[in-house]
Design a protein around this motif. Structure first.
Motif, short mmCIF file in Angstrom:
data_model
loop_
_atom_site.label_atom_id
_atom_site.label_comp_id
_atom_site.label_asym_id
_atom_site.label_seq_id
_atom_site.Cartn_x
_atom_site.Cartn_y
_atom_site.Cartn_z
N GLN A 399 0.00 3.48 -18.30
CA GLN A 399 -1.25 3.75 -17.60
C GLN A 399 -1.22 3.15 -16.19
N ALA A 400 -0.61 1.96 -16.08
CA ALA A 400 -0.53 1.30 -14.78
C ALA A 400 0.39 2.06 -13.84
N SER A 401 1.47 2.64 -14.38
CA SER A 401 2.36 3.45 -13.54
C SER A 401 1.63 4.64 -12.96
N VAL A 402 0.81 5.29 -13.77
CA VAL A 402 0.02 6.42 -13.30
C VAL A 402 -0.96 5.96 -12.22
N LEU A 403 -1.61 4.81 -12.47
CA LEU A 403 -2.56 4.28 -11.49
C LEU A 403 -1.86 3.97 -10.17
N GLN A 404 -0.68 3.36 -10.24
CA GLN A 404 0.05 3.05 -9.01
C GLN A 404 0.36 4.32 -8.22
N ALA A 405 0.81 5.36 -8.92
CA ALA A 405 1.13 6.62 -8.25
C ALA A 405 -0.10 7.21 -7.57
N LEU A 406 -1.25 7.18 -8.26
CA LEU A 406 -2.48 7.71 -7.70
C LEU A 406 -2.93 6.91 -6.48
N LEU A 407 -2.78 5.59 -6.55
CA LEU A 407 -3.18 4.74 -5.42
C LEU A 407 -2.28 4.97 -4.21
N ILE A 408 -1.01 5.20 -4.43
CA ILE A 408 -0.10 5.49 -3.32
C ILE A 408 -0.52 6.79 -2.64
N VAL A 409 -0.86 7.79 -3.43
CA VAL A 409 -1.32 9.08 -2.87
C VAL A 409 -2.64 8.89 -2.13
N LEU A 410 -3.57 8.13 -2.71
CA LEU A 410 -4.85 7.87 -2.04
C LEU A 410 -4.62 7.15 -0.71
N GLY A 411 -3.69 6.20 -0.70
CA GLY A 411 -3.35 5.51 0.54
C GLY A 411 -2.81 6.46 1.59
N MET A 412 -2.04 7.45 1.16
CA MET A 412 -1.53 8.46 2.10
C MET A 412 -2.68 9.23 2.75
N VAL A 413 -3.66 9.60 1.93
CA VAL A 413 -4.82 10.34 2.45
C VAL A 413 -5.56 9.51 3.50
N ILE A 414 -5.74 8.23 3.23
CA ILE A 414 -6.48 7.36 4.16
C ILE A 414 -5.69 7.14 5.44
N TYR A 415 -4.39 6.93 5.33
CA TYR A 415 -3.57 6.65 6.51
C TYR A 415 -3.37 7.88 7.40
N TYR A 416 -3.42 9.09 6.79
CA TYR A 416 -3.01 10.31 7.50
C TYR A 416 -3.71 10.49 8.86
N PRO A 417 -5.04 10.51 8.96
CA PRO A 417 -5.66 10.79 10.27
C PRO A 417 -5.33 9.74 11.32
#
Length: 451
Positions: A399-417
């Motif tokens: 479950q933590a591995s899935v959470l880490q992957a989702l957080l990395i993707v969320l971080g990408m969305v925030i950093y993008y602009p």
């Protein structure tokens, strides 16, 4: 904006210097390093005994025997159950070196001082009996995480007193020609006597109180409140906001904030590890593993997300080449190339996501564990360089591995602009540089015969 940044720099830089140069905080930070490799090794064996895959025990039992789990737990117990002893020696040794005194003697004296203030009894209830006996023994309760705060305090105080007596010249002077080891031994005699006597008096005075010993007093009135405060979402967020503000000004925020916050996180981690080892309910969300494995991915600012965005979406040569060079180090938690190469230091464009992404990671991870979506971290000590996904699986399951992957993707969305703003700026600069270069005439290669 620039005035505000200058004001922040004037406030934070002296504060970081005070914390970063404080001998006592440095001693605590460096003192724990003596136990870190041992705790990681012990955690490795504990992880093997409780590897998070189905039927693991059925696979290993035919190879190592039915009692293999208890045997695998021995190295973990041999390191975690005596971590305070290791910390006392390490902290006193580090402070002794800074105070220019015999570091080995400082560590030994601190350990003796700690033992003087520790009750050498363990309560024991025989089988089929309700009567409790006090058995003379070395109490592992106080050798592990429960005695950690007193151990740190005593290591600092005993070493400081030891140094003060030596620097005053209250030592036995040996004649020339005596071997250096003998000289050091006799030189430490009077200072050691002073320290031991002071600790004896403290222990005697404390024995007259209702609690009876200093371990119970420190644990009840200092360690428990501090751990309760540190084990809160608010404390974690505040610590990480300060950490990233320090990084913004080129100061290693992890070292500055960690010098104060990491001892609390370490104690909370050990509580989780002990509960995990004993098969009890794991008590703490906020731990060292929570910080290392869920707050940031790829180093401060969770810059692994930023680097992935740079590789996929950015077009300027400066950003693309930097991201390609930084990807592998970032996977293992090293992000100085991005911090100073992009740069993030003194870059107001990146400051917002740099502080925001880890804060969001902390909040989401905290509530994911609080709501039972992701298991609490098990206290297993992994190297901070362990890549995400793998680290999450080892400390908290799939479950933590899935959470880490989702957080990395969320971080990408925030950093993008934010990174796209910088990328467009660098593209314009590169285009202007190319146009300027094209307009310049190279007289070394110019053919005057063609005129």
């Amino acid at each position: 904006m620039q005035k505000f940044l200058n004001w922040l720099e004037k406030i934070l830089t002296p504060l970081a210097k005070i914390i970063g140069e404080n001998k006592y905080l440095i001693a605590i930070r460096d003192g724990f390093l003596i136990s870190t490799p041992l705790l990681i090794v012990g955690s490795f064996f504990l992880l093997l005994a409780n590897f998070p895959i189905p039927n693991w025990s059925n696979i290993i039992s035919p190879i190592l025997g039915d009692n293999w789990e208890s045997l695998m737990s021995v190295p973990a117990s041999a390191s975690f159950d005596v971590m305070t002893i290791l910390a006392v020696v390490g902290i006193a040794y580090s402070l002794g070196r800074q105070l220019d005194i015999d570091a080995i003697q400082s560590g030994a004296l601190a350990l003796v001082s700690f033992f003087i203030l520790t009750p050498f009894t363990t309560q024991f209830t025989p089988e089929n009996s309700t009567q409790v006996f006090d058995v003379t023994s070395l109490p592992l309760k106080w050798m592990g995480s429960s005695g950690l705060f007193l151990g740190m305090i005593i290591a600092l105080i005993s070493t400081r007193i030891f140094a003060a007596v030596i620097h005053r010249g209250w030592t036995i002077k040996m004649p020339e020609g005596v071997p250096p080891t003998v000289v050091k031994s006799f030189e430490a005699l009077i200072p050691s006597f002073v320290v031991v006597t002071i600790m004896f008096v403290i222990n005697w005075l404390v024995s007259l109180t209702p609690m009876g010993n200093l371990q119970d007093i420190i644990f009840t009135f200092l360690q428990t409140p501090l751990l309760s405060l540190g084990n809160t979402l608010g404390a974690m967020i505040i610590a990480y906001l300060f950490l990233h503000f320090f990084w913004f000004f080129g100061i290693n925020g992890s070292s500055v904030v960690g010098a104060v916050f990491n001892p609390v996180l370490r104690a909370l981690s050990v509580e989780n590890m002990q509960a995990f080892k004993d098969g009890h309910e794991i008590p703490n969300i906020i731990t060292g593993q929570f910080q290392d494995m869920f707050a940031t991915f790829g180093g401060g600012g969770s810059t692994l997300s930023l680097i992935i965005v740079m590789i996929i979406f950015c077009k300027s040569q400066r950003v693309k080449k930097l991201s390609q060079l930084s990807l592998v180090p970032s996977i293992f938690g090293i992000n100085e190339p991005i911090i100073f190469g992009l740069p993030i230091v003194l870059n107001p464009i990146i400051l917002i996501p740099f502080a925001l992404v880890p804060t969001i990671n902390i909040i989401i991870s905290y509530f994911a564990m609080d709501w039972g979506i992701v298991p609490y971290t098990n206290g297993i000590q992994l190297p901070w360089t362990t890549p995400p996904i793998i680290s999450g699986f080892l400390v908290s399951g799939w479950q933590a591995s899935v959470l880490q992957a989702l957080l990395i993707v969320l971080g990408m969305v925030i950093y993008y602009p934010f990174i796209k703003v910088m990328d467009d700026q660098y593209l314009r600069e590169e285009k202007e540089a190319e146009e300027k270069e094209a307009e310049e005439i190279d007289f070394d290669t110019f053919d005057f015969d063609e005129i």
